[in-house]
Motif scaffolding. Structure first.
Motif, PDB file in Angstrom:
ATOM      1  N   VAL A 129      -4.512 -14.160   4.148  1.00 28.55           N
ATOM      2  CA  VAL A 129      -4.156 -13.836   2.504  1.00 28.55           C
ATOM      3  C   VAL A 129      -4.745 -12.360   2.078  1.00 28.55           C
ATOM      4  O   VAL A 129      -5.718 -11.823   2.940  1.00 28.55           O
ATOM      5  N   ILE A 130      -4.141 -11.739   1.131  1.00 33.32           N
ATOM      6  CA  ILE A 130      -4.610 -10.405   0.585  1.00 33.32           C
ATOM      7  C   ILE A 130      -4.626 -10.743  -0.679  1.00 33.32           C
ATOM      8  O   ILE A 130      -3.650 -11.435  -1.309  1.00 33.32           O
ATOM      9  N   PHE A 131      -5.376 -10.000  -1.722  1.00 33.72           N
ATOM     10  CA  PHE A 131      -5.254 -10.063  -3.097  1.00 33.72           C
ATOM     11  C   PHE A 131      -4.968  -8.518  -3.454  1.00 33.72           C
ATOM     12  O   PHE A 131      -5.581  -7.531  -2.900  1.00 33.72           O
ATOM     13  N   GLN A 151       0.845  -1.184  -0.178  1.00 35.03           N
ATOM     14  CA  GLN A 151       0.129   0.079  -0.022  1.00 35.03           C
ATOM     15  C   GLN A 151       0.939   1.313  -0.116  1.00 35.03           C
ATOM     16  O   GLN A 151       0.529   2.284  -0.390  1.00 35.03           O
ATOM     17  N   SER A 152       2.081   1.290   0.732  1.00 39.81           N
ATOM     18  CA  SER A 152       3.148   2.506   0.742  1.00 39.81           C
ATOM     19  C   SER A 152       3.423   2.806  -0.593  1.00 39.81           C
ATOM     20  O   SER A 152       3.828   3.979  -0.853  1.00 39.81           O
ATOM     21  N   GLU A 153       3.273   1.966  -1.714  1.00 38.46           N
ATOM     22  CA  GLU A 153       3.862   2.140  -2.888  1.00 38.46           C
ATOM     23  C   GLU A 153       2.708   2.615  -3.849  1.00 38.46           C
ATOM     24  O   GLU A 153       2.571   2.229  -5.122  1.00 38.46           O
ATOM     25  N   GLY A 154       1.239   2.411  -3.412  1.00 38.71           N
ATOM     26  CA  GLY A 154       0.077   2.807  -4.049  1.00 38.71           C
ATOM     27  C   GLY A 154      -0.542   1.684  -4.674  1.00 38.71           C
ATOM     28  O   GLY A 154      -1.443   1.751  -5.668  1.00 38.71           O
ATOM     29  N   VAL A 155       0.075   0.488  -4.197  1.00 34.69           N
ATOM     30  CA  VAL A 155      -1.010  -0.891  -4.790  1.00 34.69           C
ATOM     31  C   VAL A 155      -2.007  -1.215  -3.876  1.00 34.69           C
ATOM     32  O   VAL A 155      -2.090  -1.037  -2.711  1.00 34.69           O
ATOM     33  N   ARG A 156      -3.144  -1.184  -4.611  1.00 32.94           N
ATOM     34  CA  ARG A 156      -4.452  -1.272  -3.820  1.00 32.94           C
ATOM     35  C   ARG A 156      -4.642  -2.820  -3.527  1.00 32.94           C
ATOM     36  O   ARG A 156      -4.223  -3.920  -4.223  1.00 32.94           O
ATOM     37  N   VAL A 157      -4.983  -2.891  -1.978  1.00 34.20           N
ATOM     38  CA  VAL A 157      -5.429  -4.307  -1.561  1.00 34.20           C
ATOM     39  C   VAL A 157      -6.844  -4.428  -1.703  1.00 34.20           C
ATOM     40  O   VAL A 157      -7.482  -3.526  -1.301  1.00 34.20           O
ATOM     41  N   LEU A 158      -7.314  -5.611  -2.032  1.00 34.51           N
ATOM     42  CA  LEU A 158      -8.837  -5.471  -2.365  1.00 34.51           C
ATOM     43  C   LEU A 158      -9.663  -6.042  -0.983  1.00 34.51           C
ATOM     44  O   LEU A 158     -10.765  -6.369  -1.228  1.00 34.51           O
ATOM     45  N   SER A 159      -8.982  -6.012   0.133  1.00 37.63           N
ATOM     46  CA  SER A 159      -9.917  -5.966   1.204  1.00 37.63           C
ATOM     47  C   SER A 159      -9.053  -4.971   2.191  1.00 37.63           C
ATOM     48  O   SER A 159      -8.009  -4.648   2.131  1.00 37.63           O
TER      49      SER A 159
END
Lengths: 133, 133
Positions: free
Chosen positions: A115-117, A95-103
């Motif tokens: 898990v995360i996606f 997330q710190s690099e702007g990648v969205r996590v789906l939950s």
């Protein structure tokens, strides 16, 4: 941060045919089908010597795999899963690099582990699962 | 017949960004880019403990990856590669069950070993490479 490739998931339209192909034609070690109603999938594990291929087929209403098969009627590669040591640390780092996590928080995945996606848009068009090993 | 998952290939639109993501953000062991003009790709190997992720980027005219990126501008999973002991035997076996092979004979693949590609239509929508290990 990432360790082993835990699995590659393939969505299949015809699960018995896919099982027969991997087991009988390609000679792989293939599990019995496992229904995971909370994930909306029936899964078959193709156990290769170094990793696992997961064949996914829709189960029940609102299966994410049903939507995928609507867009890809013949099936296709659905996601890859990398192992991590600490799912919360991995989540923060992505997330710190702007990648969205789906939950909003890690969930318990198909193997009973957190898990995360990650959103494909930020991951080269690939749906990426991270699993705490 | 099939053994290890040799690699998963991911087509990427921005190779330096993908390399930085796997190396710096996800902490993986990532090779230098390798140009393979005869295959129309620049490849970067992401060496995980149990298998390899291959990042593929178009190189030169008529690259198969350029066509893939036209259809999938953000990138995506391109193929999986399973190892086999005998590529000719594997080819015959797959063809005997109606699986189309994308070349009349095995070719020398990106690792200098004989490979064939199987048509996605018969492989659950997945482009499958078989490589003689």
């Amino acid at each position: 941060m990432i360790g082993k490739l835990n699995h590659v998931a393939i969505a299949v339209a015809d699960l018995p045919a896919a099982v027969a192909q991997y087991r009988d034609l390609m000679g792989a070690d293939v599990s019995e089908p496992l229904d995971l109603p909370e994930h909306g999938v029936t899964t078959v594990f193709v156990r290769l010597p170094n990793t696992t291929i997961e064949l996914l087929h829709p189960l029940g209403e609102n299966s994410p795999i049903a939507k995928f098969l609507q867009r890809n009627p013949g099936g296709g590669m659905h996601h890859v899963c990398y192992e991590v040591e600490d799912i919360h640390a991995a989540m923060k780092r992505m997330q710190s690099e702007g990648v969205r996590v789906l939950s909003a928080e890690p969930k318990i995945g198909a193997h009973g582990k957190p898990v995360i996606f990650l959103h494909p848009k930020e991951m080269n068009g690939v749906l990426v699962e991270l699993e705490q090993a």
